[in-house]
Design a protein around this motif. Structure first.
Motif, PDB file in Angstrom:
ATOM      1  N   UNK A 171       0.831  -1.295   0.066  1.00 41.85           N
ATOM      2  CA  UNK A 171       0.045   0.017  -0.011  1.00 41.85           C
ATOM      3  C   UNK A 171       0.925   1.146   0.001  1.00 41.85           C
ATOM      4  N   UNK A 172       2.114   1.117   0.802  1.00 40.86           N
ATOM      5  CA  UNK A 172       2.867   2.426   0.867  1.00 40.86           C
ATOM      6  C   UNK A 172       3.279   2.697  -0.482  1.00 40.86           C
ATOM      7  N   UNK A 173       3.564   1.979  -1.497  1.00 38.73           N
ATOM      8  CA  UNK A 173       3.950   2.118  -2.946  1.00 38.73           C
ATOM      9  C   UNK A 173       2.884   3.188  -3.597  1.00 38.73           C
ATOM     10  N   UNK A 174       1.751   2.957  -3.038  1.00 40.22           N
ATOM     11  CA  UNK A 174       0.552   3.809  -3.778  1.00 40.22           C
ATOM     12  C   UNK A 174       0.011   4.981  -3.278  1.00 40.22           C
ATOM     13  N   UNK A 175       0.492   5.226  -1.993  1.00 38.69           N
ATOM     14  CA  UNK A 175      -0.158   6.035  -1.376  1.00 38.69           C
ATOM     15  C   UNK A 175       0.300   7.526  -1.560  1.00 38.69           C
ATOM     16  N   UNK A 176      -0.482   8.545  -1.376  1.00 34.73           N
ATOM     17  CA  UNK A 176       0.010   9.963  -1.704  1.00 34.73           C
ATOM     18  C   UNK A 176       1.134  10.402  -0.883  1.00 34.73           C
ATOM     19  N   UNK A 273       6.398  -2.726 -21.856  1.00 40.74           N
ATOM     20  CA  UNK A 273       5.930  -1.351 -21.495  1.00 40.74           C
ATOM     21  C   UNK A 273       4.789  -1.516 -20.376  1.00 40.74           C
ATOM     22  N   UNK A 274       4.525  -2.840 -19.887  1.00 39.23           N
ATOM     23  CA  UNK A 274       3.596  -3.011 -18.956  1.00 39.23           C
ATOM     24  C   UNK A 274       4.253  -2.832 -17.621  1.00 39.23           C
ATOM     25  N   UNK A 275       5.548  -3.114 -17.605  1.00 36.98           N
ATOM     26  CA  UNK A 275       6.355  -2.719 -16.212  1.00 36.98           C
ATOM     27  C   UNK A 275       6.513  -1.178 -16.115  1.00 36.98           C
ATOM     28  N   UNK A 276       6.885  -0.362 -17.342  1.00 36.99           N
ATOM     29  CA  UNK A 276       7.188   0.819 -17.257  1.00 36.99           C
ATOM     30  C   UNK A 276       5.759   1.673 -16.924  1.00 36.99           C
ATOM     31  N   UNK A 277       4.628   1.048 -17.663  1.00 33.52           N
ATOM     32  CA  UNK A 277       3.419   1.735 -17.235  1.00 33.52           C
ATOM     33  C   UNK A 277       3.107   1.450 -15.816  1.00 33.52           C
ATOM     34  N   UNK A 278       3.201   0.388 -15.234  1.00 34.39           N
ATOM     35  CA  UNK A 278       2.978   0.243 -13.924  1.00 34.39           C
ATOM     36  C   UNK A 278       3.693   1.124 -12.852  1.00 34.39           C
ATOM     37  N   UNK A 279       4.914   1.368 -13.093  1.00 36.14           N
ATOM     38  CA  UNK A 279       5.971   2.313 -12.474  1.00 36.14           C
ATOM     39  C   UNK A 279       5.176   3.616 -12.790  1.00 36.14           C
ATOM     40  N   UNK A 280       4.616   4.098 -13.931  1.00 33.35           N
ATOM     41  CA  UNK A 280       4.233   5.324 -14.086  1.00 33.35           C
ATOM     42  C   UNK A 280       2.768   5.503 -13.397  1.00 33.35           C
ATOM     43  N   UNK A 281       2.003   4.593 -13.446  1.00 37.59           N
ATOM     44  CA  UNK A 281       0.608   4.552 -12.673  1.00 37.59           C
ATOM     45  C   UNK A 281       1.065   4.853 -11.399  1.00 37.59           C
ATOM     46  N   UNK A 282       1.817   3.851 -10.716  1.00 35.41           N
ATOM     47  CA  UNK A 282       2.321   4.257  -9.471  1.00 35.41           C
ATOM     48  C   UNK A 282       2.924   5.618  -8.864  1.00 35.41           C
ATOM     49  N   UNK A 283       3.646   6.131  -9.587  1.00 39.01           N
ATOM     50  CA  UNK A 283       4.264   7.384  -9.655  1.00 39.01           C
ATOM     51  C   UNK A 283       2.846   8.278  -9.547  1.00 39.01           C
ATOM     52  N   UNK A 284       2.062   8.363 -10.398  1.00 31.87           N
ATOM     53  CA  UNK A 284       0.992   9.162 -10.410  1.00 31.87           C
ATOM     54  C   UNK A 284       0.004   9.425  -9.260  1.00 31.87           C
ATOM     55  N   UNK A 285      -0.028   8.003  -8.896  1.00 25.12           N
ATOM     56  CA  UNK A 285      -1.025   7.742  -7.671  1.00 25.12           C
ATOM     57  C   UNK A 285      -0.507   8.467  -6.507  1.00 25.12           C
ATOM     58  N   UNK A 316      -2.794  -6.415  -7.705  1.00 23.55           N
ATOM     59  CA  UNK A 316      -4.050  -5.857  -8.536  1.00 23.55           C
ATOM     60  C   UNK A 316      -4.733  -5.545  -7.126  1.00 23.55           C
ATOM     61  N   UNK A 317      -5.392  -6.459  -6.255  1.00 24.68           N
ATOM     62  CA  UNK A 317      -6.171  -6.291  -5.288  1.00 24.68           C
ATOM     63  C   UNK A 317      -6.082  -5.027  -4.406  1.00 24.68           C
ATOM     64  N   UNK A 318      -4.668  -4.991  -4.012  1.00 27.40           N
ATOM     65  CA  UNK A 318      -4.340  -3.814  -3.243  1.00 27.40           C
ATOM     66  C   UNK A 318      -4.686  -2.476  -4.039  1.00 27.40           C
ATOM     67  N   UNK A 319      -4.339  -2.347  -5.201  1.00 27.71           N
ATOM     68  CA  UNK A 319      -4.296  -1.216  -5.887  1.00 27.71           C
ATOM     69  C   UNK A 319      -5.730  -1.157  -6.125  1.00 27.71           C
ATOM     70  N   UNK A 320      -6.595  -1.732  -6.471  1.00 32.40           N
ATOM     71  CA  UNK A 320      -8.004  -1.441  -6.593  1.00 32.40           C
ATOM     72  C   UNK A 320      -8.956  -1.425  -5.549  1.00 32.40           C
ATOM     73  N   UNK A 321      -8.393  -1.884  -4.525  1.00 30.20           N
ATOM     74  CA  UNK A 321      -9.053  -1.543  -3.062  1.00 30.20           C
ATOM     75  C   UNK A 321      -8.853  -0.378  -2.704  1.00 30.20           C
ATOM     76  N   UNK A 322      -7.511   0.287  -3.076  1.00 28.90           N
ATOM     77  CA  UNK A 322      -7.175   1.800  -2.891  1.00 28.90           C
ATOM     78  C   UNK A 322      -7.853   2.574  -3.932  1.00 28.90           C
ATOM     79  N   UNK A 323      -8.191   2.249  -5.111  1.00 29.25           N
ATOM     80  CA  UNK A 323      -8.763   2.997  -6.001  1.00 29.25           C
ATOM     81  C   UNK A 323     -10.481   3.316  -5.494  1.00 29.25           C
TER      82      UNK A 323
END
Length: 443
Positions: A171-176, A273-285, A316-323
């Motif tokens: 969760x810490x990787x996705x929190x503001x 590109x999936x791994x690069x996208x995942x790192x970008x989405x985490x950063x934006x979150x 996926x479950x962690x990210x979607x639960x936070x969403x």
């Protein structure tokens, strides 16, 4: 709601449960060699008084669902996954859940299906509720084994329990962000970008240009991220944060509030590109700070989708639960969360996104609905715009992001609406309505 593949467990609809990240997972085993069968997952009820009825219904659901599909199971494996609340160690969590484990074992036994093993997984260690031998099951627990190294590790992997750090770490990787200076700089960047982007997002003729700009910038940021060397999660996240400027992050975050733009970005789901996208989405979150917290639903949902598409169901479950915590009405997150928990194959949605990408279009709503189920809404595709922050005196700060430079307000009499003197002001009031529940369908 727990499922055995797609079997609904309707009696549990009214059960108060915690988030899906603290879960009970049950896996059916068939034959003498223990072939994996159906599985179900449910958030652990917060109140111990609910454990008995929930245990009975879980056992009945798994056994009856297995009978309809693969035959009556010969045994069941149970996982109780819950980290300690303060990181002090998992043993206290294990002892607290022991009565629940016993009720689950009793419920399965009442249906003449034995529980082969019941494990508590907490803070990176596991304890057995079935083995009394401290030589193999010490009081301090055992460290989680790597997937595939033992029968129980294989069962855990099948159940969706992987060694990926604690829930708190994920969760810490996705929190503001919380550092005041960084938060202030990012919020100011979002406030600067909003007056230019929001009117264009609300203009059907101009929103296509915003989408193209957003995707072009996002692709450039992914290329920048992909050029860096792999690193441990903490170092990788810190490095990604430094690679992306506040203004760049603000532009992409606001652009992703448009559903069609988000759906096109979802096509970055495979390969490198999936791994690069995942790192970008985490950063934006992590950049969705302060009053922009709801805007995190878009990058968090994309992070959850890429994780699920690449086989990381726990992530996926962690990210979607936070969403859904950021925006409980975010339909795309609701659909993905349900599909992931039901064990559906993401390939159908991947195929839908590939076809749309080949045609240079956003996925057709009917195609997405056919893939994800009837819960896909048919509402408008308008972006959501944040509202003002509540103030201690009960008032509401007027949103700076909605004021175009140079626009003046006319002083209103007490109790009357505050008029705006410019067309931009009227558009701003219209924009705010997109953020209210019931005004526009959220996707």
């Amino acid at each position: 709601m727990p499922r055995t593949h797609s079997t609904p467990l309707w009696p549990l609809e009214h059960t108060q449960v915690s988030g899906n990240e603290h879960s009970v997972v049950m896996v059916a085993l068939h034959g003498g060699r223990g072939r994996f069968g159906g599985r179900l997952r449910l958030g652990i009820p917060q109140a111990p008084g609910e454990w008995g009825p929930v245990a009975d219904q879980l056992a009945e659901c798994l056994v009856s669902g297995s009978e309809r599909r693969e035959g009556r199971p010969d045994a069941i494996v149970i996982f109780l996954c819950q980290d300690s609340p303060d990181g002090s160690g998992g043993r206290l969590a294990m002892e607290r859940l022991r009565p629940f484990a016993q009720r689950l074992r009793t419920a399965c036994g009442a249906l003449d299906v034995p529980v082969l093993e019941a494990l508590c997984i907490s803070d990176g260690r596991y304890w057995s509720y079935c083995c009394p031998d401290t030589r193999c099951c010490p009081d301090q627990g055992n460290p989680l084994a790597l997937p595939g190294t033992t029968v129980m590790a294989a069962a855990a992997a099948y159940a969706g329990v992987h060694v990926r750090g604690t829930l708190r770490d994920m969760e810490a990787r996705l929190q503001p962000w919380r550092t005041p200076g960084a938060v202030s700089a990012q919020e100011e960047a979002l406030d600067r970008a909003a007056p230019a982007l929001i009117p264009r997002l609300l203009d059907e003729r101009a929103k296509g240009g915003v989408a193209a700009e957003t995707l072009r910038l996002a692709r450039a940021l992914m290329d920048r991220i992909e050029e860096t060397q792999p690193a441990p999660p903490a170092l990788s996240d810190a490095g990604d944060d430094q690679l992306i400027g506040s203004d760049e992050a603000a532009a992409v975050i606001l652009g992703l509030q448009d559903r069609e733009t988000r759906d096109k970005a979802a096509a970055w789901m495979e390969g490198a590109e999936a791994q690069a996208a995942l790192r970008l989405w985490r950063t934006l979150a992590r950049r969705c700070v302060g009053p922009y917290g709801e805007h995190a639903a878009a990058p968090l949902t994309l992070a959850g989708w890429v994780s699920w598409s690449t086989g990381d169901e726990p992530g996926a479950r962690v990210a979607l639960a936070l969403a859904l915590r950021a925006d409980p009405d975010y339909t795309f997150a609701q659909l993905l969360h349900r599909a992931c928990n039901e064990g559906l194959d993401p390939e159908a949605l991947r195929r839908c996104l590939r076809e749309a990408a080949d045609e240079g279009a956003s996925p057709d709503a009917r195609a997405v609905e056919a893939v994800m189920g009837p819960a896909a809404d048919r509402g408008a595709t308008s972006p959501r715009v944040r509202r003002g922050r509540p103030q201690p005196d009960g008032g509401r700060r007027r949103v700076r992001a909605h004021r175009r430079l140079g626009a003046e307000r006319v002083k209103a009499s007490p109790g009357s609406p505050r008029p705006w003197t410019s067309a931009a002001g009227r558009r701003s009031r219209e924009a705010r309505r997109y953020g209210r529940r019931g005004t526009r369908a959220r996707r």
